[in-house]
Each structure stands twice: as C-alpha cells, then as structure tokens.
Design a protein around this motif. Structure first.
Motif, PDB file in Angstrom:
ATOM      1  N   ILE A 173       0.916  -1.190   0.126  1.00 44.08           N
ATOM      2  CA  ILE A 173      -0.088   0.031   0.104  1.00 44.08           C
ATOM      3  C   ILE A 173       0.951   1.269   0.088  1.00 44.08           C
ATOM      4  N   ARG A 174       0.769   2.028  -0.919  1.00 42.69           N
ATOM      5  CA  ARG A 174       1.643   3.240  -1.047  1.00 42.69           C
ATOM      6  C   ARG A 174       0.865   4.660  -0.797  1.00 42.69           C
ATOM      7  N   SER A 175       1.192   5.288   0.267  1.00 41.32           N
ATOM      8  CA  SER A 175       0.742   6.483   0.687  1.00 41.32           C
ATOM      9  C   SER A 175       0.649   7.552  -0.261  1.00 41.32           C
ATOM     10  N   LEU A 176       1.599   7.581  -1.214  1.00 43.49           N
ATOM     11  CA  LEU A 176       1.817   8.722  -1.866  1.00 43.49           C
ATOM     12  C   LEU A 176       0.801   9.028  -2.931  1.00 43.49           C
ATOM     13  N   ILE A 177       0.151   7.791  -3.582  1.00 44.50           N
ATOM     14  CA  ILE A 177      -0.942   7.742  -4.603  1.00 44.50           C
ATOM     15  C   ILE A 177      -2.315   8.542  -3.901  1.00 44.50           C
ATOM     16  N   ALA A 178      -2.183   8.255  -2.463  1.00 47.41           N
ATOM     17  CA  ALA A 178      -3.497   9.078  -1.777  1.00 47.41           C
ATOM     18  C   ALA A 178      -3.117  10.268  -1.153  1.00 47.41           C
ATOM     19  N   TYR A 179      -2.041  10.825  -1.428  1.00 46.67           N
ATOM     20  CA  TYR A 179      -1.869  12.162  -0.843  1.00 46.67           C
ATOM     21  C   TYR A 179      -2.464  13.299  -1.664  1.00 46.67           C
ATOM     22  N   ASN A 180      -3.124  14.207  -0.807  1.00 46.02           N
ATOM     23  CA  ASN A 180      -3.930  15.149  -1.338  1.00 46.02           C
ATOM     24  C   ASN A 180      -3.265  16.525  -1.361  1.00 46.02           C
ATOM     25  N   ALA A 181      -2.597  17.091  -2.374  1.00 47.04           N
ATOM     26  CA  ALA A 181      -1.567  18.187  -2.324  1.00 47.04           C
ATOM     27  C   ALA A 181      -2.417  19.480  -2.140  1.00 47.04           C
ATOM     28  N   GLU A 182      -3.712  19.078  -2.253  1.00 47.89           N
ATOM     29  CA  GLU A 182      -4.687  20.359  -2.173  1.00 47.89           C
ATOM     30  C   GLU A 182      -5.331  20.318  -0.592  1.00 47.89           C
ATOM     31  N   SER A 183      -4.814  19.765   0.388  1.00 45.95           N
ATOM     32  CA  SER A 183      -5.293  19.558   1.617  1.00 45.95           C
ATOM     33  C   SER A 183      -5.114  20.891   2.301  1.00 45.95           C
ATOM     34  N   LYS A 184      -6.185  21.442   2.986  1.00 49.03           N
ATOM     35  CA  LYS A 184      -6.109  22.786   3.604  1.00 49.03           C
ATOM     36  C   LYS A 184      -5.421  22.461   4.962  1.00 49.03           C
ATOM     37  N   ILE A 185      -5.287  21.232   5.433  1.00 48.04           N
ATOM     38  CA  ILE A 185      -4.371  21.044   6.470  1.00 48.04           C
ATOM     39  C   ILE A 185      -2.870  21.215   6.327  1.00 48.04           C
ATOM     40  N   VAL A 186      -2.370  20.646   5.033  1.00 47.54           N
ATOM     41  CA  VAL A 186      -1.173  20.835   4.859  1.00 47.54           C
ATOM     42  C   VAL A 186      -0.915  22.422   4.537  1.00 47.54           C
ATOM     43  N   GLU A 187      -1.628  23.026   4.129  1.00 45.24           N
ATOM     44  CA  GLU A 187      -1.643  24.352   3.586  1.00 45.24           C
ATOM     45  C   GLU A 187      -1.354  25.245   4.933  1.00 45.24           C
ATOM     46  N   SER A 188      -1.912  24.701   6.004  1.00 47.39           N
ATOM     47  CA  SER A 188      -1.921  25.507   7.330  1.00 47.39           C
ATOM     48  C   SER A 188      -0.528  25.310   8.207  1.00 47.39           C
ATOM     49  N   THR A 189       0.297  24.429   7.589  1.00 39.31           N
ATOM     50  CA  THR A 189       1.676  24.170   8.126  1.00 39.31           C
ATOM     51  C   THR A 189       2.600  25.074   7.803  1.00 39.31           C
ATOM     52  N   ARG A 190       2.614  25.474   6.433  1.00 37.29           N
ATOM     53  CA  ARG A 190       3.636  26.332   5.757  1.00 37.29           C
ATOM     54  C   ARG A 190       3.926  27.710   6.378  1.00 37.29           C
ATOM     55  N   PRO A 191       2.817  28.167   7.209  1.00 34.19           N
ATOM     56  CA  PRO A 191       3.290  29.688   7.794  1.00 34.19           C
ATOM     57  C   PRO A 191       4.109  29.407   8.844  1.00 34.19           C
ATOM     58  N   ASN A 192       4.161  28.241   9.492  1.00 34.81           N
ATOM     59  CA  ASN A 192       5.335  27.700  10.627  1.00 34.81           C
ATOM     60  C   ASN A 192       6.509  27.402  10.134  1.00 34.81           C
ATOM     61  N   GLY A 193       6.642  27.156   8.809  1.00 28.75           N
ATOM     62  CA  GLY A 193       7.944  26.852   8.195  1.00 28.75           C
ATOM     63  C   GLY A 193       8.013  25.360   7.921  1.00 28.75           C
ATOM     64  N   ILE A 194       7.079  24.613   8.078  1.00 29.11           N
ATOM     65  CA  ILE A 194       7.149  23.269   7.739  1.00 29.11           C
ATOM     66  C   ILE A 194       6.704  22.905   6.150  1.00 29.11           C
ATOM     67  N   LEU A 195       7.779  22.761   5.527  1.00 25.94           N
ATOM     68  CA  LEU A 195       7.588  22.608   3.932  1.00 25.94           C
ATOM     69  C   LEU A 195       7.773  21.312   3.323  1.00 25.94           C
ATOM     70  N   LEU A 196       8.300  20.336   4.060  1.00 26.09           N
ATOM     71  CA  LEU A 196       8.337  18.943   3.590  1.00 26.09           C
ATOM     72  C   LEU A 196       7.794  17.920   4.530  1.00 26.09           C
ATOM     73  N   GLY A 197       7.363  16.763   4.192  1.00 26.51           N
ATOM     74  CA  GLY A 197       6.968  15.870   5.185  1.00 26.51           C
ATOM     75  C   GLY A 197       7.111  14.280   4.599  1.00 26.51           C
ATOM     76  N   GLN A 198       7.330  13.589   5.635  1.00 28.77           N
ATOM     77  CA  GLN A 198       7.280  12.004   5.106  1.00 28.77           C
ATOM     78  C   GLN A 198       5.597  11.544   5.237  1.00 28.77           C
ATOM     79  N   ILE A 199       5.089  11.242   4.079  1.00 30.38           N
ATOM     80  CA  ILE A 199       3.530  10.657   4.381  1.00 30.38           C
ATOM     81  C   ILE A 199       3.550   9.356   4.689  1.00 30.38           C
ATOM     82  N   THR A 200       2.732   8.822   5.816  1.00 25.08           N
ATOM     83  CA  THR A 200       3.049   7.685   6.154  1.00 25.08           C
ATOM     84  C   THR A 200       1.423   6.872   6.309  1.00 25.08           C
TER      85      THR A 200
END
Length: 433
Positions: free
Chosen positions: A118-145
C-alpha cells in the motif's frame, strides 16, 4: 439523513476553496541579505548573504567578509530577521485525512494486516487545507505515512507546494512501516474491559507470525515466481537495502526485540518510531546505527515512576549518547492538527537541555538524514535545494516565528491559509464598528 447531507456540504465547500495555486518556477536570481542564517547543521552566520539560483542555493556567505555583485538579482533585505532551512515532518498523515468525522475524506489506512504494497503517495492530497496550514510555521516537507495493520504500507517524502502527488514527490517509497506487537495490553474502558496493564499473552505468537511473514517474503524472492504477490514484491527493497524499515514501538523490551529481529532477518536499515523508552537502550541503538523518530514531545509520562518532564527531555537523553534523533507529531487523532506545532516541540526540547541549534537539527538536518534526502534538503548549504524561509524572530518560539517569505526549490510560495484569512477578517471586526 440531515447529518449526512451537512457532512457532504462541508466536504464540498472545502474542495471548492482549494489551496493557493502552486508557485511558478524560479525565474530570477534572489539575494537574501543581512539575516542571521541558521544553517541547520549547528552553525550560525550573522549578517549572511544567501544567493538562490535555479531552485538551488548557489552561495552562503558571511556578508561582512564577502562582497558580491548583486546586479540583476531580486534583493530581499532582511536585517534583524532570521533564515532557516525548511522544516521536515516525518511519520505524518498530512494529506491523507481532511476531516476526521467525514469518512469520505479519510484515506490513511487499508483493511487487512499485511499491507507493505500500500503506497501512501498515491493517496496524498496536494490541495489539503491542513497541509496548507503548516507552511506559515516553516514546515515545507513531510514523510507521508500510512497507518493500521501489522505492516501499514510504504511511505514517501513530499514537498508542500504542488498541483498533485506526482509534482509533490521528493522521494518515492522510501520505507515500509511496521507496528511492532505490544508486550503489554489493557482492556477497552468503553467496552467495560479491564483497563489495568498486563502482559500480552499473545506477544510471542505475534512475533512468530511476523517472522514467518518475513521468511515467506524471502523465499518468494529467491524462488521462481509462478504467481505475482504484490505484498511480497514490495518487501524486496528491505532485503536489498533500498528501503528502510520504520518500526513503530515504544517500550524497552519491544525496542530490543525489534532490533534483534531486524539483525536476525538481515534488515540493516531500520528506524525506531515513537521510542518512549529509547533512552534506556541508547547503547544498543548507537551500536546498531539505529536512529529514532521520537514520540510527541508535548505528552504525559506513561507510568507513575517516570519523571514528569521525561517527554520534554527525552531528545537530550538520546542526543547526548550520540543517537540520531528527529521529532514527529503522531499522537492519536490530533497528529494532523498538531503538525503545525512541530517547531515549538523543538523549542521545548531546547528549554529542557538541548542547545538551540541542536534542537533545530531535530526538525531539519536530522530528519533529512533519516529520510536520506540530506543531499538536497535539511540545511542551508551550497548546492542544496533552495527550500527555506525567513522569520521575524526565533522560529522555535511561537511568539516570534512570524514568516515573511518562504521558498520551496527556489519558488516563493504563498503563506496565506484559510486561517490567516479568518484572522484578518475578524481582526478588523471591531475596528469597523
């Protein structure tokens, strides 16, 4: 029926208000002048000069010692501000779940026990509002698990400004995640079970099942394959060394057994995830070159005889013994909400004994090394990706970590989110009355 309809409306509204359009490719050289540069490897450069060219860092200098011709460059003067490498969050389900109580937006695990394919990558939503909320604190990369099962699946590393998962991918299928059997168990209080901690009578049996699965995978790869087995195919990288095995385990006995299990099965690249009692076996970790993705820092001790501040100082206990440590935010159902607080967990580690730059490494260069992307990310060094941000103050302090600019691969990204939009809206509420 009304509840279902309201959930659907809520989900549709989130989809319609999508993340900002990803930034365009860097088209002009950029010079960041005058900031205090926190390199990410433990060093600091005051009054720095950093040049970004074609998505990479082409120069990092002490601005007092080196003078350069900046003609034709976009110059960002940031005296009294700070520059940091982009923060990296490992072992995260960002982009796999949007709303916890809307089942259609949850894609973090599959049914079944053995899911290495099972590959997490193909389920990753690049337009997630939660992902977006991490960027103003400097979090720019992640390991999607992925989550669930005995073997949850395969993770991948992504950057947080992309049109889709293909564009987001930084390292594809970097490792397989194993949930080690628990040595202890307790009943479910919601079902009226006995909540007292007791030994898991099935522990030996569960470890044997895991060993048998590994052995069967090896036999499959050694023999002639008359029939394709996708789960066993996914395991091949563990034996060849191209994938890491991330073992999710907390207690001392479990960590010891997991390391011995890996050695006995010729799995050389392993990482302990969680590691609540890892401080008790630092010698074993160091001798076997095992790194740790440490548990959620802002948590409570798990037994009555532990120090009240053990979760806060655990990173120092490991770092002092030479163990490679990074921070993650997995903590039941709040891990995605807490993801944006990753830098402040590092700040707590600094408050409880670590040097500030050592604490910074817990979310920059150390996770980059563990995820094997440190050739491109994790520090402000010549030749690496221009993935960094500028903050008005200390990025590990929630009072002063106010970003003015952020770049991913040299592209200046938006720092606007639905939360910043609401803040601006309501901050003017009483001024307009």
């Amino acid at each position: 029926m009304k509840k279902i309809i309201s959930y659907i409306v809520m989900l549709c509204s989130l989809i319609m208000i999508a993340q900002q359009t990803p930034a365009s490719k860097q088209s002009q050289d950029i010079a960041i002048v005058g900031a205090t540069a926190h390199i990410g490897n433990g060093t600091i450069i005051e009054n720095s000069l950093i040049i970004l060219k074609d998505g990479k860092i082409s120069a990092v200098h002490d601005g007092k010692l080196v003078k350069m011709d900046l003609t034709g460059m976009k110059i960002i003067k940031v005296n009294d501000k700070h520059v940091y490498p982009g923060f990296i969050i490992p072992n995260s389900t960002l982009g796999l779940v949007e709303i916890d109580y809307v089942r259609a937006s949850i894609d973090e695990k599959e049914i079944g026990t053995w899911n290495p394919h099972i590959r997490s990558l193909i389920a990753y939503n690049a337009e997630s509002k939660i992902v977006e909320s991490t960027r103003p604190n400097g979090i720019l990369l992640g390991q999607i698990t992925p989550r669930g099962g005995r073997i949850s699946g395969t993770s991948s590393v992504v950057q947080f400004d992309a049109w889709n998962w293909e564009d987001a991918a930084v390292k594809i299928d970097d490792g397989i995640h194993l949930n080690w059997p628990s040595c202890f168990t307790r009943g479910d209080w919601q079902l009226g079970g006995d909540t007292r901690l007791k030994a898991n009578d099935k522990y030996t049996e569960q470890v044997k099942e895991l060993t048998d699965y590994i052995n069967n995978s090896k036999v499959y790869h050694k023999g002639k394959k008359s029939k394709t087995n996708l789960p066993f195919d996914a395991m091949d990288g563990l034996f060849k060394g191209s994938k890491k095995l991330f073992i999710h385990v907390d207690n001392e006995k479990g960590i010891i057994d997991a390391i011995n299990f890996s050695k006995n099965n010729d799995i050389k690249n392993i990482v302990i995830v969680g590691g609540h009692e890892a401080y008790k076996v630092t010698g074993l970790l160091k001798d076997n070159d095992v790194s740790v993705l440490l548990e959620h820092v802002h948590s409570l001790p798990k037994s009555e005889d532990e120090d009240y501040d053990l979760p806060y100082k655990a990173a120092k206990l490991l770092v002092d013994q030479g163990v490679l440590v990074a921070l993650q935010t997995d903590f039941h159902d709040t891990e995605r909400i807490n993801a944006r607080n990753l830098p402040f967990y590092a700040g707590t580690c600094a408050a409880y004994g670590l040097d500030k730059e050592q604490a910074l490494k817990l979310i920059t260069l150390n996770p980059a090394k563990i995820l094997e992307i440190d050739d491109k990310y994790g520090s402000l060094e010549t030749g690496k990706s221009a993935t960094l941000f500028i903050s008005e103050g200390d990025a590990l302090d929630m009072r002063t970590n106010i970003l003015t600019h952020a770049f991913i691969d040299g592209r200046e990204i938006s720092l606007e989110t639905h939360q910043t939009e609401l803040w601006k809206r309501y901050s003017e509420k009483y001024n307009n009355q």
